[in-house]
Scaffold this motif. Structure first.
Motif, PDB file in Angstrom:
ATOM      1  N   VAL A   1       8.881   6.318   2.862  1.00  0.00           N
ATOM      2  CA  VAL A   1       8.694   7.407   3.817  1.00  0.00           C
ATOM      3  C   VAL A   1       7.918   8.535   3.155  1.00  0.00           C
ATOM      4  O   VAL A   1       7.916   8.672   1.928  1.00  0.00           O
ATOM      5  N   ASP A   2       7.253   9.332   3.978  1.00  0.00           N
ATOM      6  CA  ASP A   2       6.501  10.462   3.452  1.00  0.00           C
ATOM      7  C   ASP A   2       7.434  11.455   2.784  1.00  0.00           C
ATOM      8  O   ASP A   2       8.527  11.740   3.274  1.00  0.00           O
ATOM      9  N   ARG A   3       6.978  11.978   1.654  1.00  0.00           N
ATOM     10  CA  ARG A   3       7.743  13.028   0.977  1.00  0.00           C
ATOM     11  C   ARG A   3       7.679  14.280   1.846  1.00  0.00           C
ATOM     12  O   ARG A   3       6.722  14.515   2.555  1.00  0.00           O
ATOM     13  N   SER A   4       8.709  15.085   1.762  1.00  0.00           N
ATOM     14  CA  SER A   4       8.729  16.317   2.540  1.00  0.00           C
ATOM     15  C   SER A   4       9.372  17.391   1.684  1.00  0.00           C
ATOM     16  O   SER A   4      10.380  17.155   1.026  1.00  0.00           O
TER      17      SER A   4
ATOM     18  N   ALA B   1       0.815  -1.223   0.000  1.00  0.00           N
ATOM     19  CA  ALA B   1       0.000   0.000   0.000  1.00  0.00           C
ATOM     20  C   ALA B   1       0.845   1.269   0.000  1.00  0.00           C
ATOM     21  O   ALA B   1       0.662   2.154   0.814  1.00  0.00           O
ATOM     22  N   ILE B   2       1.767   1.365  -0.960  1.00  0.00           N
ATOM     23  CA  ILE B   2       2.580   2.571  -1.118  1.00  0.00           C
ATOM     24  C   ILE B   2       1.765   3.601  -1.882  1.00  0.00           C
ATOM     25  O   ILE B   2       1.154   3.299  -2.893  1.00  0.00           O
ATOM     26  N   ASP B   3       1.763   4.821  -1.396  1.00  0.00           N
ATOM     27  CA  ASP B   3       1.124   5.936  -2.085  1.00  0.00           C
ATOM     28  C   ASP B   3       2.250   6.781  -2.683  1.00  0.00           C
ATOM     29  O   ASP B   3       2.849   7.608  -2.000  1.00  0.00           O
ATOM     30  N   LEU B   4       2.568   6.565  -3.964  1.00  0.00           N
ATOM     31  CA  LEU B   4       3.714   7.228  -4.573  1.00  0.00           C
ATOM     32  C   LEU B   4       3.540   8.734  -4.732  1.00  0.00           C
ATOM     33  O   LEU B   4       4.507   9.447  -4.954  1.00  0.00           O
ATOM     34  N   ASP B   5       2.315   9.224  -4.614  1.00  0.00           N
ATOM     35  CA  ASP B   5       2.104  10.678  -4.606  1.00  0.00           C
ATOM     36  C   ASP B   5       2.517  11.268  -3.262  1.00  0.00           C
ATOM     37  O   ASP B   5       2.870  12.440  -3.165  1.00  0.00           O
ATOM     38  N   ARG B   6       2.465  10.457  -2.207  1.00  0.00           N
ATOM     39  CA  ARG B   6       2.745  10.923  -0.850  1.00  0.00           C
ATOM     40  C   ARG B   6       4.052  10.376  -0.290  1.00  0.00           C
ATOM     41  O   ARG B   6       4.615  10.929   0.645  1.00  0.00           O
ATOM     42  N   GLN B   7       4.547   9.279  -0.855  1.00  0.00           N
ATOM     43  CA  GLN B   7       5.720   8.616  -0.295  1.00  0.00           C
ATOM     44  C   GLN B   7       6.818   8.430  -1.341  1.00  0.00           C
ATOM     45  O   GLN B   7       6.556   8.442  -2.542  1.00  0.00           O
ATOM     46  N   VAL B   8       8.022   8.226  -0.853  1.00  0.00           N
ATOM     47  CA  VAL B   8       9.178   7.962  -1.703  1.00  0.00           C
ATOM     48  C   VAL B   8       9.932   6.777  -1.114  1.00  0.00           C
ATOM     49  O   VAL B   8       9.937   6.582   0.100  1.00  0.00           O
TER      50      VAL B   8
ATOM     51  N   ASP C   1      10.896  19.902   2.807  1.00  0.00           N
ATOM     52  CA  ASP C   1      12.058  20.493   3.479  1.00  0.00           C
ATOM     53  C   ASP C   1      13.249  19.547   3.591  1.00  0.00           C
ATOM     54  O   ASP C   1      14.192  19.826   4.299  1.00  0.00           O
ATOM     55  N   ARG C   2      13.217  18.386   2.890  1.00  0.00           N
ATOM     56  CA  ARG C   2      14.378  17.503   2.924  1.00  0.00           C
ATOM     57  C   ARG C   2      14.497  16.779   1.582  1.00  0.00           C
ATOM     58  O   ARG C   2      13.545  16.600   0.850  1.00  0.00           O
ATOM     59  N   ASP C   3      15.703  16.356   1.308  1.00  0.00           N
ATOM     60  CA  ASP C   3      16.011  15.620   0.095  1.00  0.00           C
ATOM     61  C   ASP C   3      15.459  14.202   0.239  1.00  0.00           C
ATOM     62  O   ASP C   3      15.565  13.610   1.313  1.00  0.00           O
ATOM     63  N   PRO C   4      14.870  13.622  -0.834  1.00  0.00           N
ATOM     64  CA  PRO C   4      14.347  12.254  -0.728  1.00  0.00           C
ATOM     65  C   PRO C   4      15.401  11.236  -0.310  1.00  0.00           C
ATOM     66  O   PRO C   4      15.067  10.191   0.231  1.00  0.00           O
ATOM     67  N   GLY C   5      16.673  11.521  -0.534  1.00  0.00           N
ATOM     68  CA  GLY C   5      17.723  10.614  -0.148  1.00  0.00           C
ATOM     69  C   GLY C   5      18.077  10.692   1.326  1.00  0.00           C
ATOM     70  O   GLY C   5      18.779   9.840   1.849  1.00  0.00           O
ATOM     71  N   ASP C   6      17.588  11.715   2.010  1.00  0.00           N
ATOM     72  CA  ASP C   6      17.842  11.818   3.456  1.00  0.00           C
ATOM     73  C   ASP C   6      17.041  10.755   4.175  1.00  0.00           C
ATOM     74  O   ASP C   6      15.912  10.450   3.808  1.00  0.00           O
ATOM     75  N   HIS C   7      17.613  10.194   5.205  1.00  0.00           N
ATOM     76  CA  HIS C   7      16.920   9.160   5.954  1.00  0.00           C
ATOM     77  C   HIS C   7      16.199   9.752   7.157  1.00  0.00           C
ATOM     78  O   HIS C   7      16.687  10.681   7.778  1.00  0.00           O
ATOM     79  N   PRO C   8      15.019   9.207   7.448  1.00  0.00           N
ATOM     80  CA  PRO C   8      14.255   9.746   8.583  1.00  0.00           C
ATOM     81  C   PRO C   8      14.938   9.472   9.912  1.00  0.00           C
ATOM     82  O   PRO C   8      15.768   8.645  10.035  1.00  0.00           O
TER      83      PRO C   8
END
Length: 80
Positions: A68-71, A46-53, A73-80
């Motif tokens: 993880v949720d897209r944000s 159940a990945i929501d690719l509009d909301r997650q990366v 204020d951070r690069d998609p390569g940054d880890h939560p």
């Protein structure tokens, strides 16, 4: 017997032709990228690719991918 999905360079020829052109245009960075099919996985987990990366990491010699949720204020390569 389940039919194989129609994916890849023999099915999506225009897409892969354009991707190949990009890889040829930027040969110095092509070793850092790959193309993968995630179609079946999207539905199962159940990945929501509009909301997650997807964010891959390497642990004990294996690649582990988290969604993880897209944000903004951070690069998609940054880890939560």
């Amino acid at each position: 017997m389940k039919a194989k999905p129609k994916i890849g360079p023999t099915h999506d020829t225009a897409f892969f032709k354009d991707i190949q052109a990009v890889f040829e245009k930027y040969p110095d960075v092509t070793k850092d990228y790959s193309i993968g099919h995630i179609g079946g996985v999207v539905d199962v987990v159940a990945i929501d690719l509009d909301r997650q990366v997807e964010v891959p990491t390497v642990r004990d010699g294996e690649t582990v991918t988290k969604c993880v949720d897209r944000s903004l204020d951070r690069d998609p390569g940054d880890h939560p």
